[in-house]
Design a protein around this motif. Sequence first.
Motif, PDB file in Angstrom:
ATOM      1  N   PRO A 156       0.814  -1.213   0.000  1.00  0.00           N
ATOM      2  CA  PRO A 156       0.000   0.000   0.000  1.00  0.00           C
ATOM      3  C   PRO A 156       0.850   1.266   0.000  1.00  0.00           C
ATOM      4  CG  PRO A 156       0.030  -0.967   2.188  1.00  0.00           C
ATOM      5  CD  PRO A 156       0.709  -1.950   1.282  1.00  0.00           C
ATOM      6  N   ILE A 157       0.239   2.338  -0.512  1.00  0.00           N
ATOM      7  CA  ILE A 157       0.882   3.656  -0.534  1.00  0.00           C
ATOM      8  C   ILE A 157       0.188   4.560   0.471  1.00  0.00           C
ATOM      9  CG2 ILE A 157       1.463   5.672  -1.920  1.00  0.00           C
ATOM     10  CD1 ILE A 157       1.205   3.926  -4.425  1.00  0.00           C
ATOM     11  N   ILE A 158       0.976   5.206   1.321  1.00  0.00           N
ATOM     12  CA  ILE A 158       0.448   6.239   2.209  1.00  0.00           C
ATOM     13  C   ILE A 158       0.739   7.589   1.562  1.00  0.00           C
ATOM     14  CG2 ILE A 158       0.556   7.323   4.485  1.00  0.00           C
ATOM     15  CD1 ILE A 158      -0.519   4.541   4.654  1.00  0.00           C
ATOM     16  N   PRO A 159      -0.290   8.319   1.102  1.00  0.00           N
ATOM     17  CA  PRO A 159      -0.050   9.646   0.526  1.00  0.00           C
ATOM     18  C   PRO A 159       0.233  10.660   1.633  1.00  0.00           C
ATOM     19  CG  PRO A 159      -2.400   9.188   0.605  1.00  0.00           C
ATOM     20  CD  PRO A 159      -1.709   7.942   1.111  1.00  0.00           C
ATOM     21  N   VAL A 160       1.146  11.575   1.372  1.00  0.00           N
ATOM     22  CA  VAL A 160       1.503  12.598   2.363  1.00  0.00           C
ATOM     23  C   VAL A 160       1.580  13.953   1.677  1.00  0.00           C
ATOM     24  CG1 VAL A 160       3.210  13.384   4.046  1.00  0.00           C
ATOM     25  CG2 VAL A 160       2.858  10.936   3.689  1.00  0.00           C
ATOM     26  N   ALA A 161       0.989  14.950   2.312  1.00  0.00           N
ATOM     27  CA  ALA A 161       1.105  16.326   1.838  1.00  0.00           C
ATOM     28  C   ALA A 161       2.012  17.094   2.785  1.00  0.00           C
ATOM     29  CB  ALA A 161      -0.264  16.986   1.766  1.00  0.00           C
ATOM     30  N   THR A 162       3.067  17.660   2.251  1.00  0.00           N
ATOM     31  CA  THR A 162       3.985  18.483   3.032  1.00  0.00           C
ATOM     32  C   THR A 162       3.775  19.935   2.635  1.00  0.00           C
ATOM     33  OG1 THR A 162       5.640  16.718   3.134  1.00  0.00           O
ATOM     34  CG2 THR A 162       6.409  18.950   3.538  1.00  0.00           C
ATOM     35  N   THR A 163       3.495  20.792   3.607  1.00  0.00           N
ATOM     36  CA  THR A 163       3.314  22.216   3.332  1.00  0.00           C
ATOM     37  C   THR A 163       4.156  23.037   4.296  1.00  0.00           C
ATOM     38  OG1 THR A 163       1.402  22.396   4.817  1.00  0.00           O
ATOM     39  CG2 THR A 163       0.949  21.870   2.516  1.00  0.00           C
ATOM     40  N   GLY A 164       4.616  24.197   3.834  1.00  0.00           N
ATOM     41  CA  GLY A 164       5.328  25.137   4.695  1.00  0.00           C
ATOM     42  C   GLY A 164       6.834  25.007   4.714  1.00  0.00           C
ATOM     43  N   THR A 165       7.372  23.872   4.312  1.00  0.00           N
ATOM     44  CA  THR A 165       8.829  23.713   4.349  1.00  0.00           C
ATOM     45  C   THR A 165       9.523  24.680   3.395  1.00  0.00           C
ATOM     46  OG1 THR A 165       8.582  21.887   2.787  1.00  0.00           O
ATOM     47  CG2 THR A 165       8.841  21.316   5.103  1.00  0.00           C
ATOM     48  N   ASP A 166       8.844  25.038   2.295  1.00  0.00           N
ATOM     49  CA  ASP A 166       9.429  25.991   1.361  1.00  0.00           C
ATOM     50  C   ASP A 166       9.414  27.411   1.919  1.00  0.00           C
ATOM     51  OD1 ASP A 166       6.660  26.004   1.270  1.00  0.00           O
ATOM     52  OD2 ASP A 166       6.540  26.381  -0.882  1.00  0.00           O
ATOM     53  N   GLY A 167       8.639  27.630   2.969  1.00  0.00           N
ATOM     54  CA  GLY A 167       8.665  28.918   3.653  1.00  0.00           C
ATOM     55  C   GLY A 167       9.755  28.984   4.710  1.00  0.00           C
ATOM     56  N   VAL A 168      10.064  27.829   5.309  1.00  0.00           N
ATOM     57  CA  VAL A 168      11.146  27.760   6.300  1.00  0.00           C
ATOM     58  C   VAL A 168      12.501  27.906   5.612  1.00  0.00           C
ATOM     59  CG1 VAL A 168      12.277  26.310   8.036  1.00  0.00           C
ATOM     60  CG2 VAL A 168       9.790  26.326   7.853  1.00  0.00           C
ATOM     61  N   LEU A 169      12.667  27.199   4.490  1.00  0.00           N
ATOM     62  CA  LEU A 169      13.921  27.255   3.746  1.00  0.00           C
ATOM     63  C   LEU A 169      13.608  27.548   2.280  1.00  0.00           C
ATOM     64  CD1 LEU A 169      17.022  26.793   4.145  1.00  0.00           C
ATOM     65  CD2 LEU A 169      16.644  24.483   3.273  1.00  0.00           C
ATOM     66  N   PRO A 170      13.313  28.804   1.957  1.00  0.00           N
ATOM     67  CA  PRO A 170      12.980  29.144   0.572  1.00  0.00           C
ATOM     68  C   PRO A 170      14.220  29.117  -0.322  1.00  0.00           C
ATOM     69  CG  PRO A 170      13.066  31.126   1.917  1.00  0.00           C
ATOM     70  CD  PRO A 170      13.235  29.967   2.855  1.00  0.00           C
ATOM     71  N   THR A 171      14.001  28.860  -1.593  1.00  0.00           N
ATOM     72  CA  THR A 171      15.107  28.916  -2.536  1.00  0.00           C
ATOM     73  C   THR A 171      15.529  30.374  -2.740  1.00  0.00           C
ATOM     74  OG1 THR A 171      13.631  29.085  -4.452  1.00  0.00           O
ATOM     75  CG2 THR A 171      14.245  26.867  -3.719  1.00  0.00           C
ATOM     76  N   ARG A 172      16.725  30.567  -3.247  1.00  0.00           N
ATOM     77  CA  ARG A 172      17.202  31.927  -3.492  1.00  0.00           C
ATOM     78  C   ARG A 172      16.280  32.679  -4.431  1.00  0.00           C
ATOM     79  NH1 ARG A 172      23.766  31.150  -4.406  1.00  0.00           N
ATOM     80  NH2 ARG A 172      24.241  30.396  -2.295  1.00  0.00           N
ATOM     81  N   ARG A 173      15.753  31.952  -5.411  1.00  0.00           N
ATOM     82  CA  ARG A 173      14.905  32.607  -6.411  1.00  0.00           C
ATOM     83  C   ARG A 173      13.583  33.075  -5.830  1.00  0.00           C
ATOM     84  NH1 ARG A 173      11.143  30.649  -9.997  1.00  0.00           N
ATOM     85  NH2 ARG A 173      11.608  28.481  -9.499  1.00  0.00           N
ATOM     86  N   ARG A 175      12.879  33.590  -2.364  1.00  0.00           N
ATOM     87  CA  ARG A 175      12.864  34.358  -1.111  1.00  0.00           C
ATOM     88  C   ARG A 175      13.065  35.850  -1.301  1.00  0.00           C
ATOM     89  NH1 ARG A 175      18.231  31.754   0.112  1.00  0.00           N
ATOM     90  NH2 ARG A 175      19.844  33.368  -0.034  1.00  0.00           N
ATOM     91  N   GLY A 176      13.612  36.277  -2.437  1.00  0.00           N
ATOM     92  CA  GLY A 176      13.829  37.705  -2.651  1.00  0.00           C
ATOM     93  C   GLY A 176      14.737  38.297  -1.591  1.00  0.00           C
ATOM     94  N   ASP A 177      14.237  39.333  -0.901  1.00  0.00           N
ATOM     95  CA  ASP A 177      15.011  39.967   0.162  1.00  0.00           C
ATOM     96  C   ASP A 177      14.710  39.374   1.534  1.00  0.00           C
ATOM     97  OD1 ASP A 177      16.166  41.734  -1.673  1.00  0.00           O
ATOM     98  OD2 ASP A 177      14.502  43.167  -1.473  1.00  0.00           O
ATOM     99  N   GLY A 178      13.907  38.309   1.554  1.00  0.00           N
ATOM    100  CA  GLY A 178      13.551  37.693   2.822  1.00  0.00           C
ATOM    101  C   GLY A 178      14.686  36.869   3.404  1.00  0.00           C
TER     102      GLY A 178
END
Length: 222
Positions: A156-173, A175-178
Amino acid sequence: MNNEPRRPKGLGKRAWVTTQLVRRVLRTLAWSNIVNVTVIGRDRVPAAGPVIVASNHISMLDAVFLWGALRRRAIAIAMAELWSWPVVGWLVRRLGQIPVVRRDNESGRAATAQAEQILRHNGVLIIYPEGRLVAPGEDEPYKPGVAKLALATGVPIIPVATTGTDGVLPTRRTRGDGPAFNRRHPVTIHFGHPINPADFDDPDKLLEHLRHTIEDLRAQAL
């Protein structure tokens, strides 16, 4: 002569000890509110037996939070570049994670064979079906490997939704000045109900169902 395949490294004693130590550190950080993490539906992951955990991929931190949210040892299929990183490379080797070189068919077949061994030894396998980090506003088709693996093994597959991690560690592109690291941004790890591959007669149908399920879980967490 014993023809039984050797137990995968990631399910051995050394990996178990390392898992316990690292998870203790992660839980200490969670309790100290370094990052605000909410875990939903963790009990939907079976306490025993093989299972595939499939999640969306939005940040380099995804695996850290998902791996820490689980209560069982888990082996992830991850980009081979991690094996050359300081500290991280040592850790993924110690934990018996599975490297894969993107767009390399031979590497993909080797990773699939290792994944099957994890499942045949009743392990937990983490897969990111998109195959790469997907930034906000981007869309990446799910790779068929997760559906083919589930249908071939009956796991079986357990589906998982991950949210917010891109706000904790945003990419350089993005995050802007953040800030490069924003610990105040909330993170949610939302586990869905198991998907039984026996309910599907075609990998494309299973893959599409998985994608819609993860998208629904993400919408609930936002």
